[in-house]
Design an enzyme around this catalytic site. Structure first.
Site, short mmCIF file in Angstrom:
data_model
loop_
_atom_site.label_atom_id
_atom_site.label_comp_id
_atom_site.label_asym_id
_atom_site.label_seq_id
_atom_site.Cartn_x
_atom_site.Cartn_y
_atom_site.Cartn_z
N GLY A 156 0.82 -1.21 0.00
CA GLY A 156 0.00 0.00 0.00
C GLY A 156 0.85 1.25 0.00
O GLY A 156 0.51 2.27 0.62
N ALA A 157 1.95 1.22 -0.75
CA ALA A 157 2.96 2.30 -0.67
C ALA A 157 2.73 3.42 -1.67
O ALA A 157 3.54 4.35 -1.73
CB ALA A 157 4.35 1.71 -0.87
N SER B 42 0.28 5.66 -1.72
CA SER B 42 -0.33 6.87 -1.17
C SER B 42 -0.43 6.76 0.35
O SER B 42 -0.18 5.71 0.93
CB SER B 42 -1.72 7.11 -1.77
N GLY B 43 -0.79 7.89 0.98
CA GLY B 43 -1.09 7.90 2.40
C GLY B 43 0.02 7.39 3.30
O GLY B 43 1.19 7.75 3.15
N ILE B 44 -0.36 6.54 4.24
CA ILE B 44 0.57 6.02 5.25
C ILE B 44 1.73 5.27 4.60
O ILE B 44 2.90 5.47 4.98
CB ILE B 44 -0.17 5.10 6.23
N SER C 190 -6.50 -0.64 13.07
CA SER C 190 -7.29 0.59 13.10
C SER C 190 -7.91 0.77 14.47
O SER C 190 -8.11 -0.20 15.22
CB SER C 190 -8.41 0.51 12.04
N TYR D 111 -15.88 -2.14 7.10
CA TYR D 111 -14.44 -1.95 7.27
C TYR D 111 -14.00 -2.43 8.66
O TYR D 111 -12.99 -3.13 8.79
CB TYR D 111 -14.11 -0.47 7.10
#
Length: 342
Positions: free
Chosen positions: A15-16, A18-20, A145, A158
């Site tokens: 998940g690289a 965008s975001g975290i 989360s 989610y």
């Protein structure tokens, strides 16, 4: 368990794009780590790798959908082929659905679980296998989360996926510890983070998903992740709100239910129309190379809770003090209510 310094590590980050994940990759590279970045958006990954290499860092990319086991295996194979090893594996990739539980299709829910839960399972297995085979300590870091500790409304599909991630992480940690396998297993508990998460979300609402309220920067999550890459940690909470929700929800579950039922829904959408579902990243790659979103509220510059977590004794004092304040406030309210009735 002694983990390597970041400058001596090879770090895999899913998940690289965008975001975290994007912030974590940039920060890890700046600290001297060799990074392996993975996501579905190949164009964004290529641009990121060119950026990192242009700044003198070492990086490679793998285009992969973590919901597919063969793609996750490809990430590991590429890291091993290029660097001969990896020292930390970060399961960060995730997708979101905003909508009430009974409205969300089973097909969309299954797709969400493919990424959020099964992607973590596939990544965990390939990482543990590598660490066991080489017999040298490594770090497995799973990003959960605040809604993996406590259910919620609207993100009600989610949240269960993150509950599953939390349960998987705890169970796997115990099994590895029992068998003395050299893996540090950390669960990250982010609060509300100011990333494009809500813009990428698949929405069943008429209004655009958004975060409102207290927001933490993605760099605070990256700080927690990279600290855990060097120091064995069971849990890292990003933001006091994440720990507070878990604590209050455990001690006063019905009170927390009512509180969230009343206040949470309006904090999850804005008045502008929602984007078409086909533009979400649920079934396809979302746009890349954005660290922040269009969220509204008090945007914190960092997380003091993350910084306190680096010093366990100080962190426990904060937790005990916070819990004492909550109890005192509840007792005061009950006392005042009784006086009014009498």
């Amino acid at each position: 368990m002694q983990l390597k310094n970041l400058k001596d590590q090879v770090i895999v980050i899913t998940g690289a794009s965008s975001g975290i994940g994007l912030v974590t990759a940039r920060t890890a590279a700046e600290k001297g780590a060799k990074v392996v970045v993975a996501a579905r958006n190949e164009e964004a990954l290529k641009e990121l790798v060119n950026e990192l290499r242009g700044n003198g860092h070492t990086a490679i990319h793998v285009t992969a959908d973590v919901g597919r086991e063969e793609d996750v295996n490809k990430i590991a194979e590429t890291a091993l082929k290029e660097f001969g090893r990896f020292d930390t594996w970060v399961n960060n990739a995730g997708v979101a659905i905003f909508g009430y539980a009974m409205d969300v299709s089973n097909e969309d829910m299954k797709r969400l679980f493919d990424t959020n839960f099964w992607g973590v399972v596939y990544g965990s297995k390939v990482a543990v296998k590598h660490f066991k085979e080489r017999g040298f300590p490594g770090a497995l870091i799973n990003v959960g989360s605040l809604f993996g500790d406590r259910g919620t409304l609207i993100q009600s599909t989610y949240a269960p996926s993150k509950f599953a991630v939390h349960g998987w992480t705890e169970s796997l940690r115990m099994e590895l510890e029992k068998d003395n396998v050299p893996v540090s297993v950390t669960l990250i508990h982010p609060g509300r983070i100011d990333t494009p998460y809500t813009q990428h979300a698949h929405s069943y609402l008429d209004k655009q998903p958004i975060h409102k309220g207290m927001l933490y920067p993605p760099k605070a999550v990256a700080e927690a992740i990279l600290y855990a890459a060097e120091h064995p940690k069971r849990d890292m909470y990003v933001g006091t709100q994440a720990k507070a929700l878990e604590l209050v929800g455990r001690i006063f579950p019905r009170f927390t239910d009512r509180l969230m039922e009343r206040f949470i829904p309006p904090t999850q959408y804005t008045n502008i129309p929602a984007k078409p579902r086909e533009e979400s990243n649920l079934h396809q790659a979302g746009y890349g190379l954005h660290e922040r979103g269009i969220n509204k509220g008090w945007k914190r510059s960092n997380s003091m809770y993350v910084k306190a977590s680096k010093y366990p004794i100080f962190s426990r004092v904060i937790i005990i003090g916070f819990g004492a304040l909550i109890l005192a406030n509840i007792r005061r309210n009950k006392h005042n209510t009784r006086k009014q009735i009498s």
